[in-house]
Design a protein around this motif. Structure first.
Motif, PDB file in Angstrom:
ATOM      1  N   ASP A  62       9.452  77.325 -52.518  1.00 10.88           N
ATOM      2  CA  ASP A  62       9.655  75.957 -52.061  1.00 10.88           C
ATOM      3  C   ASP A  62       9.286  75.917 -50.580  1.00 10.88           C
ATOM      4  N   VAL A  63       8.081  75.459 -50.274  1.00 13.39           N
ATOM      5  CA  VAL A  63       7.604  75.509 -48.887  1.00 13.39           C
ATOM      6  C   VAL A  63       8.405  74.596 -47.963  1.00 13.39           C
ATOM      7  N   HIS A  64       8.937  73.507 -48.495  1.00  7.93           N
ATOM      8  CA  HIS A  64       9.719  72.595 -47.665  1.00  7.93           C
ATOM      9  C   HIS A  64      11.019  73.260 -47.208  1.00  7.93           C
ATOM     10  N   ARG A  65      11.757  73.797 -48.151  1.00  9.22           N
ATOM     11  CA  ARG A  65      13.036  74.440 -47.817  1.00  9.22           C
ATOM     12  C   ARG A  65      12.821  75.667 -46.952  1.00  9.22           C
ATOM     13  N   SER A  66      11.806  76.469 -47.282  1.00  9.49           N
ATOM     14  CA  SER A  66      11.540  77.701 -46.549  1.00  9.49           C
ATOM     15  C   SER A  66      11.212  77.431 -45.084  1.00  9.49           C
ATOM     16  N   TYR A  67      10.373  76.432 -44.838  1.00  9.52           N
ATOM     17  CA  TYR A  67       9.985  76.116 -43.464  1.00  9.52           C
ATOM     18  C   TYR A  67      11.161  75.551 -42.674  1.00  9.52           C
ATOM     19  N   ARG A  68      11.971  74.698 -43.301  1.00  6.99           N
ATOM     20  CA  ARG A  68      13.124  74.139 -42.609  1.00  6.99           C
ATOM     21  C   ARG A  68      14.128  75.239 -42.248  1.00  6.99           C
ATOM     22  N   TYR A  69      14.242  76.246 -43.103  1.00  6.39           N
ATOM     23  CA  TYR A  69      15.112  77.382 -42.793  1.00  6.39           C
ATOM     24  C   TYR A  69      14.615  78.087 -41.529  1.00  6.39           C
ATOM     25  N   GLU A  70      13.313  78.321 -41.450  1.00  7.29           N
ATOM     26  CA  GLU A  70      12.738  78.938 -40.254  1.00  7.29           C
ATOM     27  C   GLU A  70      13.031  78.108 -39.010  1.00  7.29           C
ATOM     28  N   GLN A  71      12.901  76.796 -39.149  1.00 10.21           N
ATOM     29  CA  GLN A  71      13.074  75.932 -37.989  1.00 10.21           C
ATOM     30  C   GLN A  71      14.487  75.984 -37.414  1.00 10.21           C
ATOM     31  N   GLY A  72      15.450  76.319 -38.257  1.00 12.90           N
ATOM     32  CA  GLY A  72      16.814  76.450 -37.774  1.00 12.90           C
ATOM     33  C   GLY A  72      16.931  77.484 -36.663  1.00 12.90           C
ATOM     34  N   PHE A  73      16.154  78.556 -36.768  1.00 11.54           N
ATOM     35  CA  PHE A  73      16.180  79.589 -35.743  1.00 11.54           C
ATOM     36  C   PHE A  73      15.481  79.121 -34.457  1.00 11.54           C
ATOM     37  N   THR A  74      14.480  78.265 -34.611  1.00 12.79           N
ATOM     38  CA  THR A  74      13.844  77.679 -33.435  1.00 12.79           C
ATOM     39  C   THR A  74      14.844  76.832 -32.648  1.00 12.79           C
ATOM     40  N   TYR A  75      15.645  76.046 -33.364  1.00 10.68           N
ATOM     41  CA  TYR A  75      16.674  75.254 -32.694  1.00 10.68           C
ATOM     42  C   TYR A  75      17.650  76.162 -31.952  1.00 10.68           C
ATOM     43  N   GLU A  76      18.044  77.264 -32.595  1.00 10.57           N
ATOM     44  CA  GLU A  76      18.968  78.194 -31.958  1.00 10.57           C
ATOM     45  C   GLU A  76      18.379  78.772 -30.672  1.00 10.57           C
ATOM     46  N   LEU A  77      17.112  79.150 -30.729  1.00  9.24           N
ATOM     47  CA  LEU A  77      16.475  79.716 -29.540  1.00  9.24           C
ATOM     48  C   LEU A  77      16.404  78.707 -28.404  1.00  9.24           C
ATOM     49  N   ASN A  78      16.243  77.441 -28.738  1.00  8.91           N
ATOM     50  CA  ASN A  78      16.255  76.412 -27.704  1.00  8.91           C
ATOM     51  C   ASN A  78      17.642  76.256 -27.090  1.00  8.91           C
ATOM     52  N   LEU A  79      18.662  76.364 -27.912  1.00 11.20           N
ATOM     53  CA  LEU A  79      20.024  76.238 -27.405  1.00 11.20           C
ATOM     54  C   LEU A  79      20.388  77.401 -26.486  1.00 11.20           C
ATOM     55  N   THR A  80      19.850  78.588 -26.767  1.00 12.00           N
ATOM     56  CA  THR A  80      20.162  79.746 -25.928  1.00 12.00           C
ATOM     57  C   THR A  80      19.379  79.756 -24.618  1.00 12.00           C
ATOM     58  N   GLY A  81      18.325  78.944 -24.548  1.00  9.90           N
ATOM     59  CA  GLY A  81      17.474  78.924 -23.367  1.00  9.90           C
ATOM     60  C   GLY A  81      16.283  79.849 -23.460  1.00  9.90           C
ATOM     61  N   ALA A  82      16.247  80.700 -24.489  1.00  5.71           N
ATOM     62  CA  ALA A  82      15.145  81.655 -24.627  1.00  5.71           C
ATOM     63  C   ALA A  82      13.816  80.949 -24.849  1.00  5.71           C
ATOM     64  N   ALA A  83      13.830  79.878 -25.639  1.00  3.95           N
ATOM     65  CA  ALA A  83      12.589  79.170 -25.945  1.00  3.95           C
ATOM     66  C   ALA A  83      12.021  78.503 -24.698  1.00  3.95           C
ATOM     67  N   GLY A  84      12.877  77.836 -23.938  1.00  2.00           N
ATOM     68  CA  GLY A  84      12.407  77.163 -22.733  1.00  2.00           C
ATOM     69  C   GLY A  84      11.826  78.130 -21.725  1.00  2.00           C
ATOM     70  N   ALA A  85      12.461  79.302 -21.587  1.00  2.00           N
ATOM     71  CA  ALA A  85      11.962  80.307 -20.645  1.00  2.00           C
ATOM     72  C   ALA A  85      10.595  80.821 -21.080  1.00  2.00           C
ATOM     73  N   VAL A 118      12.932  68.543 -31.137  1.00  2.00           N
ATOM     74  CA  VAL A 118      13.343  67.956 -32.418  1.00  2.00           C
ATOM     75  C   VAL A 118      12.192  67.160 -33.027  1.00  2.00           C
ATOM     76  N   GLY A 119      11.546  66.343 -32.203  1.00  2.00           N
ATOM     77  CA  GLY A 119      10.415  65.564 -32.700  1.00  2.00           C
ATOM     78  C   GLY A 119       9.267  66.432 -33.152  1.00  2.00           C
ATOM     79  N   ALA A 120       8.983  67.500 -32.396  1.00  2.00           N
ATOM     80  CA  ALA A 120       7.889  68.391 -32.776  1.00  2.00           C
ATOM     81  C   ALA A 120       8.186  69.076 -34.106  1.00  2.00           C
ATOM     82  N   ASN A 121       9.428  69.534 -34.275  1.00  2.00           N
ATOM     83  CA  ASN A 121       9.764  70.232 -35.519  1.00  2.00           C
ATOM     84  C   ASN A 121       9.740  69.302 -36.724  1.00  2.00           C
ATOM     85  N   THR A 122      10.327  68.116 -36.578  1.00  2.00           N
ATOM     86  CA  THR A 122      10.331  67.193 -37.710  1.00  2.00           C
ATOM     87  C   THR A 122       8.927  66.650 -37.972  1.00  2.00           C
ATOM     88  N   GLY A 123       8.145  66.461 -36.900  1.00  2.00           N
ATOM     89  CA  GLY A 123       6.772  66.009 -37.082  1.00  2.00           C
ATOM     90  C   GLY A 123       5.922  67.032 -37.798  1.00  2.00           C
TER      91      GLY A 123
END
Length: 244
Positions: free
Chosen positions: A212-235, A74-79
């Motif tokens: 809108d680069v702000h909105r577009s990037y935040r949309y992408e980040q939503g999928f990163t959060y999902e991948l972390n919840l599934t465990g795929a990102a950590g693996a 969360v900190g990395a994405n918001t940072g």
């Protein structure tokens, strides 16, 4: 070490990333970069910011060890969002001077800069899909055409400074030893102009941006959060760190 700023001449602020050994930026570093760039733009004496890096390469992205160790996604994405946004929203033009590797979060910074100069050894890419993350396609799309962006994104491949120069997104390619001088020379041309006009020009260019680069990037980040919840990102992160 960290984020520092100094004078590059009248009206020029030089902001330097320095996170050895590969400029993998920790959470706090992204926020520090955002604050430094924003403060430089707010200073009425600043006419242009040069964003550069010390060490082996411009930026290797986020600090994966920190994320894996401290669950700092969360900190990395918001940072990252704050730092990329600070470059884009800086009240004065930002000139990026890139050497070596520019990966992940580095693309977010460079893609949001106003002018990009690169050393002949510079390479650019998003290894995100190999790390179980998504993001910065928004910014890569500002550097290369749409279908090339998709190919680079899906394969985690890189392109050279010469290739980006061909596409017009890198303004000038020089030897690594000449990069800082070339960036300061270009910044000097901008700094010599009426600061009222330059600041208005930066605002106008952002105002006519088709995306809108702000909105577009935040949309992408939503999928990163999902991948972390599934465990795929950590693996994926664990596999990469183990290989290293």
């Amino acid at each position: 070490m960290g984020v520092s700023s100094g004078s590059g001449g009248p009206g020029i602020v030089v902001v330097t990333l320095d996170f050895p050994p590969v400029n993998a930026v920790p959470v706090r570093g992204w926020y520090d970069l955002a604050d430094t760039v924003t403060a430089a733009g707010h200073d009425p004496d600043t006419r242009v910011v040069v964003l550069r890096a010390a060490g082996r390469g411009f930026c290797a992205g986020v600090d994966l060890k920190e994320i894996q160790r401290e669950d700092a996604i969360v900190g990395a994405n918001t940072g990252c969002h704050a730092a990329f946004g600070a470059v884009y929203d800086c009240a004065v033009p930002v000139v990026a001077a890139v050497h070596g590797f520019c990966l992940g979060g580095g693309i977010g910074l460079v893609g949001n800069a106003d002018v990009v100069l690169a050393a002949t050894d510079a390479t650019f890419g998003l290894p995100e899909v190999d790390r179980g993350a998504l993001g910065a396609a928004t910014h890569l799309a500002r550097l290369v055409p749409q279908h090339l962006m998709r190919a680079l994104y899906l394969t985690a491949s890189t392109v050279t400074a010469a290739q980006l120069h061909h596409h017009g997104s890198v303004y000038q390619v020089v030897e690594a030893s000449e990069l800082d001088g070339a960036a300061l020379a270009l910044a000097g041309v901008i700094a010599a102009k009426d600061p009222r006009v330059i600041r208005a020009a930066k605002a106008a260019l952002n105002g006519i941006d088709p995306q809108d680069v702000h909105r577009s990037y935040r949309y992408e980040q939503g999928f990163t959060y999902e991948l972390n919840l599934t465990g795929a990102a950590g693996a994926a992160r664990a596999a990469f760190l183990e290989q290293r």
